[in-house]
Design a protein around this motif. Sequence first.
Motif, PDB file in Angstrom:
ATOM      1  N   ASP A  88     -10.638   0.964  73.338  1.00  0.00           N
ATOM      2  CA  ASP A  88     -11.796   1.325  72.514  1.00  0.00           C
ATOM      3  C   ASP A  88     -12.457   0.131  71.844  1.00  0.00           C
ATOM      4  O   ASP A  88     -13.628   0.201  71.458  1.00  0.00           O
ATOM      5  CB  ASP A  88     -11.376   2.344  71.435  1.00  0.00           C
ATOM      6  CG  ASP A  88     -11.022   3.701  72.039  1.00  0.00           C
ATOM      7  OD1 ASP A  88     -11.441   3.963  73.185  1.00  0.00           O
ATOM      8  OD2 ASP A  88     -10.328   4.476  71.367  1.00  0.00           O
ATOM      9  N   ASN A  89     -11.722  -0.965  71.681  1.00  0.00           N
ATOM     10  CA  ASN A  89     -12.318  -2.127  71.010  1.00  0.00           C
ATOM     11  C   ASN A  89     -13.113  -3.020  71.971  1.00  0.00           C
ATOM     12  O   ASN A  89     -13.625  -4.057  71.574  1.00  0.00           O
ATOM     13  CB  ASN A  89     -11.245  -2.959  70.308  1.00  0.00           C
ATOM     14  CG  ASN A  89     -10.293  -3.620  71.286  1.00  0.00           C
ATOM     15  OD1 ASN A  89     -10.011  -3.085  72.356  1.00  0.00           O
ATOM     16  ND2 ASN A  89      -9.778  -4.781  70.921  1.00  0.00           N
ATOM     17  N   GLU A 147     -18.291   9.816  79.287  1.00  0.00           N
ATOM     18  CA  GLU A 147     -16.987   9.981  79.933  1.00  0.00           C
ATOM     19  C   GLU A 147     -17.056  11.054  81.018  1.00  0.00           C
ATOM     20  O   GLU A 147     -16.461  10.897  82.100  1.00  0.00           O
ATOM     21  CB  GLU A 147     -15.927  10.337  78.893  1.00  0.00           C
ATOM     22  CG  GLU A 147     -14.549  10.636  79.472  1.00  0.00           C
ATOM     23  CD  GLU A 147     -13.929   9.490  80.247  1.00  0.00           C
ATOM     24  OE1 GLU A 147     -13.025   9.751  81.062  1.00  0.00           O
ATOM     25  OE2 GLU A 147     -14.347   8.325  80.047  1.00  0.00           O
ATOM     26  N   LYS A 150     -16.343  -3.901  74.312  1.00  0.00           N
ATOM     27  CA  LYS A 150     -17.772  -3.615  74.411  1.00  0.00           C
ATOM     28  C   LYS A 150     -18.297  -4.223  75.705  1.00  0.00           C
ATOM     29  O   LYS A 150     -18.126  -5.414  75.965  1.00  0.00           O
ATOM     30  CB  LYS A 150     -18.533  -4.191  73.219  1.00  0.00           C
ATOM     31  CG  LYS A 150     -20.028  -3.877  73.260  1.00  0.00           C
ATOM     32  CD  LYS A 150     -20.761  -4.458  72.065  1.00  0.00           C
ATOM     33  CE  LYS A 150     -22.253  -4.114  72.137  1.00  0.00           C
ATOM     34  NZ  LYS A 150     -22.995  -4.694  70.982  1.00  0.00           N
ATOM     35  N   ASP A 184     -15.251   1.714  82.834  1.00  0.00           N
ATOM     36  CA  ASP A 184     -14.996   2.293  81.515  1.00  0.00           C
ATOM     37  C   ASP A 184     -13.523   2.665  81.348  1.00  0.00           C
ATOM     38  O   ASP A 184     -13.185   3.755  80.894  1.00  0.00           O
ATOM     39  CB  ASP A 184     -15.888   3.525  81.302  1.00  0.00           C
ATOM     40  CG  ASP A 184     -15.927   3.958  79.836  1.00  0.00           C
ATOM     41  OD1 ASP A 184     -15.657   3.116  78.964  1.00  0.00           O
ATOM     42  OD2 ASP A 184     -16.216   5.145  79.568  1.00  0.00           O
TER      43      ASP A 184
END
Length: 322
Positions: A62-63, A82, A65, A58
């Motif tokens: 942010d874009n 998170e 998936k 992770d």
Amino acid sequence: MTGNALLSLKNVNVGYKTLTGTVYAANDINLDLYESDALGIVGESGSGKSTLAMGVLDLLADNAKVTGEAIFNGKNLIGLSEKEMRAIRWREISVVFQKSMNSFSPVYKISEQIYDIYKVHKPSATRAESDAAITRLLGVVNLTDRVLNMYQHQLSGGMLQRICIALSLIFDPKIVVFDEATTALDVVTQGQVIGEIKRLQRDFNVSSILITHDISVVAETCNRVAVMYAGYLMETGPVRSVIKEPLHPYTQGLISSFPTLETGKTMIRGIPGTLPNLKNKVQGCVFAPRCPRVKDICRNERPLQRSATPEHMVACHFFGRE
């Protein structure tokens, strides 16, 4: 390898949403990492190696998936919050990022920056505790505690890389990911860093994932290898088996593009063509446009992973059909 996997990736996909469409950076990846395993993920730039590892942890934008399963200690890392991931990153799975010379601020001493990192995971820790923990590990990578009172610009790229390796071990993780850990280093320093990685694998008994475009680094440091191209797994297996008897045309091309130290003249061949546009979903084999053995079936049907041995897998239509 047999036994329970320490980290098991099952049908992992990573895509980036952009204004002009989705970039399919990793597709249906199935891969296992075992106790005391040293797994190399190799492929040319843009093959999805780092994206796969950072997606599981992770650490992507942010874009991005990420879907599928990444089972570690009975938990699926994909989809954790998170807060939950912070409890795992660095304590259980740590990363040595590429370009270590850019990892430290030039205006603070190394010890101050390490202390800030240490306190993220141990808020009540004292400066003395942080210094003691990192000093023990600096010795492991052949550095003295003198570097703690120095600034980034006073250290070479190799020294900064070794500090990052020491920092990755500070909480005794089970897995260390080396993301292009030898990139941008001169050949002598690269050899020293490879030596440190091998020694850490032996002395600390950690499982490691080494991401690189250099198949010779994998041959030197890993016992298993996964070959990626354009977001797909082409071939996986023991390093000795894959390098000595590569079954996929892409793996053969990678090996042929590196010089050998053996006697006699050998032709060094590059792989013609370029990576495909990763915004386009591929119907057949993703390597077909560059493959010297391409047939109609390659363009129309995606090859499945097939077993050469219980540990050596290859995704090619023509394996076993000679």
